[in-house]
Design a protein around this motif. Structure first.
Motif, PDB file in Angstrom:
ATOM      1  N   THR A   1      24.857 -19.874  67.887  1.00 34.27           N
ATOM      2  CA  THR A   1      25.520 -19.289  69.032  1.00 34.27           C
ATOM      3  C   THR A   1      24.924 -17.873  69.365  1.00 34.27           C
ATOM      4  O   THR A   1      25.286 -17.242  70.683  1.00 34.27           O
ATOM      5  CB  THR A   1      26.988 -18.981  68.736  1.00 34.27           C
TER       6      THR A   1
ATOM      7  N   HIS B   1      34.509 -27.430  62.359  1.00 32.36           N
ATOM      8  CA  HIS B   1      34.404 -26.947  63.715  1.00 32.36           C
ATOM      9  C   HIS B   1      34.370 -27.761  64.751  1.00 32.36           C
ATOM     10  O   HIS B   1      34.027 -29.062  64.369  1.00 32.36           O
ATOM     11  CB  HIS B   1      33.115 -25.999  63.860  1.00 32.36           C
TER      12      HIS B   1
ATOM     13  N   GLU C   1      26.338 -20.967  62.072  1.00 29.60           N
ATOM     14  CA  GLU C   1      27.040 -20.996  63.548  1.00 29.60           C
ATOM     15  C   GLU C   1      26.720 -19.972  64.220  1.00 29.60           C
ATOM     16  O   GLU C   1      26.458 -19.973  65.249  1.00 29.60           O
ATOM     17  CB  GLU C   1      28.634 -21.134  63.001  1.00 29.60           C
TER      18      GLU C   1
ATOM     19  N   SER D   1      30.204 -22.456  71.568  1.00 25.99           N
ATOM     20  CA  SER D   1      29.669 -23.140  70.653  1.00 25.99           C
ATOM     21  C   SER D   1      29.235 -24.867  71.017  1.00 25.99           C
ATOM     22  O   SER D   1      27.989 -25.149  70.669  1.00 25.99           O
ATOM     23  CB  SER D   1      30.485 -23.495  69.372  1.00 25.99           C
TER      24      SER D   1
ATOM     25  N   GLN E   1      34.626 -21.537  71.308  1.00 23.92           N
ATOM     26  CA  GLN E   1      34.543 -22.770  71.206  1.00 23.92           C
ATOM     27  C   GLN E   1      33.561 -23.534  72.260  1.00 23.92           C
ATOM     28  O   GLN E   1      33.109 -24.618  71.859  1.00 23.92           O
ATOM     29  CB  GLN E   1      35.912 -23.342  71.003  1.00 23.92           C
TER      30      GLN E   1
END
Length: 704
Positions: free
Chosen positions: A97, A197, A93, A259, A256
């Motif tokens: 990102t 996620h 992750e 992402s 979020q």
């Protein structure tokens, strides 16, 4: 496309496996084979040393947003990639990102994986293009018959949404259970969701078989809807509430949102709020979009018009699934759903075969609304730029009634009670078969000849039309007789001429040459949904008036979920009509344009025609009821009419025929749209108390 549940061992061999394709593969396949084939066991350590050398040269990686997109196109989870590279899913992750970068052998392995996925993606796109070419239809698509709604709501869900490629139904309610997430579907099945996620959840939704078939020939299938409980939202790292209460959206800087962007997902202009829509770029004409509803942020709340009881996730999924089958997959407030249903049943565009281009092209759909149109000045909302400087008498007043009168001496002597009757979804019923303007701009003419076949707004003097003072005037919202020229819709003037025998001579008009029954399928779908839900409660159109009254008395004792569904269906119709004349937000300056004005379905002229039809339809029944029974209304508010009565029962007001059912042309008690139900009863003395205080008794007869 790779399976979403590829194992880590399969992932480790992913690049090697594609080197074994036949010699006739395209150049991408040759490159992929040469890049990946391990010809004997001695080459494995060589590859390891090469990878280490690449790392020492700072192996280049694609931008973070491309990394997530490549993984998602291959339908690989972060956990699968992490297992292969011997790291944590949180590391993947962070790499996607851009908050951190891989190092050492993991960097080389990650770069190698991404390069292979890029080649695989190019290979897959060329294959998909070839397959799509073979599948391209050469004949117009035929309309798909729509099955009748499932019934009842508490039985096994068998809606249309579980067919034609959507085995999971139209939606899923996502809740946290234990250490993970669970999805509850409309058919009462459930499953664990392999997502930690938000991006993983969206990708799962796109592959889980969630959605609903199109509602009309030119419509498109509904996107999957995920309803997130507060616990699920918290599990996914979303805040329990929105701090931006003015715009009702999550800040774009939230992790979020970052992402989602890194994974290639985009949001609509509304951003990430209670009702959010995330979508990937259209690829080869294929749409990949997910609708989200966050109940902790206000989605499906009373403010949205839903008025649902507290429900467990499974029960909520069943209720919303039935609503989706009978109306459409929820997309916002009930008003938004009413508006979206109009568009789904008559989409603005359709596919048309072009002989010139020898392919299917998009074209305007006849009978639909496919462009925004400025209203005629009398039709404009009071905040519209066209209303600036307009005199009040120059504004059209086609609204619902708010009227009451003092009982006559005879009525005070003869009657001891008042009874309120309420018309079932009266304004939705008024939309049936109504001819309304479509896509032509209103044409202004002077001294026109009235034509009932042409939708329009007419300046006409109806003050000479005399009516019984015990009836409200059908020409004004106050029920008081007009005092001079005013603007009216075609249905109002048609009623004055055809039913009341008036002679009219319009002074001006704004007419619409392009017209048709735009809202008829909308009415029919809401009618069927309403009747099917009432049938679930055991109330059918073929029962006698006295049986109907008795059944309605027990309706409040029905399942709260069923009552919530019924309320949502009615609110969808009412809210959809309101959206036709949606006003500005409070922050909009006076006489400045607001967003709704650019929508093809912002049509105050259509709403005015509906309101006029509902009002004259009711007036026509009032006259026929007066002729047959001698009763005249004492008060009217919108679709509620109060009559004097000998006994506290609607049967005292509404006569029955020999078969115990209503009499055609009069008010009838029953479940059908436009029929009536008992709203409430009170002593006549109560009516006087309300009226003497300047209140409309029709507003309070239900709750007193």
């Amino acid at each position: 496309m790779l399976s979403a549940f590829t194992t880590s061992r399969q992932l480790s061999g992913l690049l090697n496996r594609h080197g074994n394709r036949d010699q006739n593969s395209c150049a991408n396949r040759h490159n992929l084979r040469d890049f990946n084939v391990v010809r004997d066991e001695n080459e494995a350590p060589v590859f390891a040393r090469v990878d280490a050398l690449l790392e020492s040269l700072q192996t280049p990686l694609p931008p973070p947003e491309d990394r997530a997109a490549l993984r998602l196109r291959a339908q690989l989870s972060r956990e699968q990639v992490a297992d292969t590279l011997q790291c944590r899913a949180q590391d993947i992750e962070a790499w996607e990102t851009g908050t951190s970068e891989p190092r050492g052998i993991q960097r080389a392995g990650y770069a190698r994986l991404l390069a292979g996925l890029r080649l695989l993606n190019a290979d897959q796109q060329s294959t998909d293009a070839a397959v799509e070419e073979l599948r391209t239809p050469r004949l117009p698509l035929q309309a798909t018959p729509q099955p009748r709604p499932a019934s009842p709501i508490l039985q096994t869900h068998r809606g249309t949404s579980r067919g034609h490629g959507f085995p999971r139904g139209p939606l899923a309610v996502i809740d946290q259970t234990g250490q993970g997430l669970a999805a509850y579907f409309a058919d009462q099945s459930s499953t664990e969701v392999p997502a930690d996620h938000l991006v993983d959840l969206l990708q799962w939704a796109l592959e889980a078989g969630i959605g609903r078939d199109k509602l009309s020939t030119n419509d498109r299938a509904s996107d999957p809807l995920l309803v997130l409980t507060p616990a699920a939202a918290q599990f996914l790292g979303l805040p329990p509430d929105l701090h931006d209460r003015a715009r009702l959206r999550l800040p774009d800087s939230h992790p979020q949102i970052v992402s989602l962007r890194a994974a290639g997902f985009k949001l609509t202009r509304r951003g990430f709020g209670p009702w959010a829509r995330a979508h990937l770029p259209v690829t080869d004409g294929k749409r990949a979009s997910v609708q989200l509803a966050l109940t902790g942020w206000g989605a499906l709340s009373d403010r949205d018009g839903w008025n649902l009881p507290p429900l467990a996730p499974a029960a909520l999924a069943k209720l919303l699934g039935t609503y989706a089958d009978r109306v459409l997959t929820p997309r916002g407030s009930t008003a938004v759903c009413g508006q979206e249903l109009m568009t789904a049943l008559r989409p603005p565009t359709r596919a048309r075969w072009s002989e010139t281009d020898r392919r299917w092209v998009s074209s305007s759909n006849p009978g639909a609304l496919w462009k925004s149109i400025e209203p005629a000045p009398p039709e404009a909302h009071e905040a519209h730029p066209l209303a600036q400087g307009r005199h009040p008498q120059d504004a059209m007043d086609e609204e619902a009634w708010d009227w009451s009168r003092t009982p006559t001496d005879t009525e005070n002597t003869e009657f001891a009670h008042v009874v309120g009757i309420d018309l079932n979804i009266a304004f939705v019923a008024a939309a049936s078969s109504a001819s309304v303007g479509l896509n032509s701009t209103p044409r202004h003419i002077h001294n026109p000849t009235f034509d009932k076949r042409i939708p329009g707004t007419w300046l006409c003097d109806l003050s000479h039309v005399t009516l019984d003072p015990r009836l409200p005037s059908p020409f004004t919202s106050t029920g008081q007789a007009p005092t001079g020229p005013a603007w009216y819709t075609t249905p109002t003037l048609d009623y004055a001429v055809r039913d009341l025998g008036a002679t009219i001579k319009p002074l001006e008009a704004y007419i619409r040459d392009d017209h048709g029954p735009y809202l008829t399928p909308w009415y029919e779908r809401l009618r069927d949904a309403y009747l099917a839900t009432m049938a679930d409660a055991g109330i059918h159109p073929d029962i006698r008036q006295d049986e109907f009254l008795q059944a309605m008395k027990t309706l409040p004792e029905a399942d709260p979920a069923l009552l919530g569904l019924l309320s949502a269906i009615k609110a969808t119709g009412k809210g959809g009509i309101g959206k036709l004349r949606e006003g500005p937000r409070e922050t909009t300056a006076p006489y400045q344009r607001w967003a709704a004005l650019d929508s093809p379905t912002w049509r105050p002229d259509i709403r005015a025609a509906i309101m006029a039809r509902a009002r004259v339809n009711t007036h026509r029944k009032m006259i026929k009821t007066a002729i047959r029974t001698g009763r005249y209304p004492l008060a009217v508010l919108s679709d509620c009419i109060v009559y004097p009565a000998h006994t506290p029962s609607a049967l005292d007001v509404v006569p029955s025929g020999p078969d115990g059912r209503g009499i055609k042309g009069l008010f009838c008690l029953g479940v059908n749209p436009g029929f009536a139900k008992e709203e409430g009863t009170q002593p006549l003395s109560w009516f006087h108390q309300q009226h003497d205080q300047g209140l409309n008794p029709a507003r309070y007869i239900k709750n007193s």
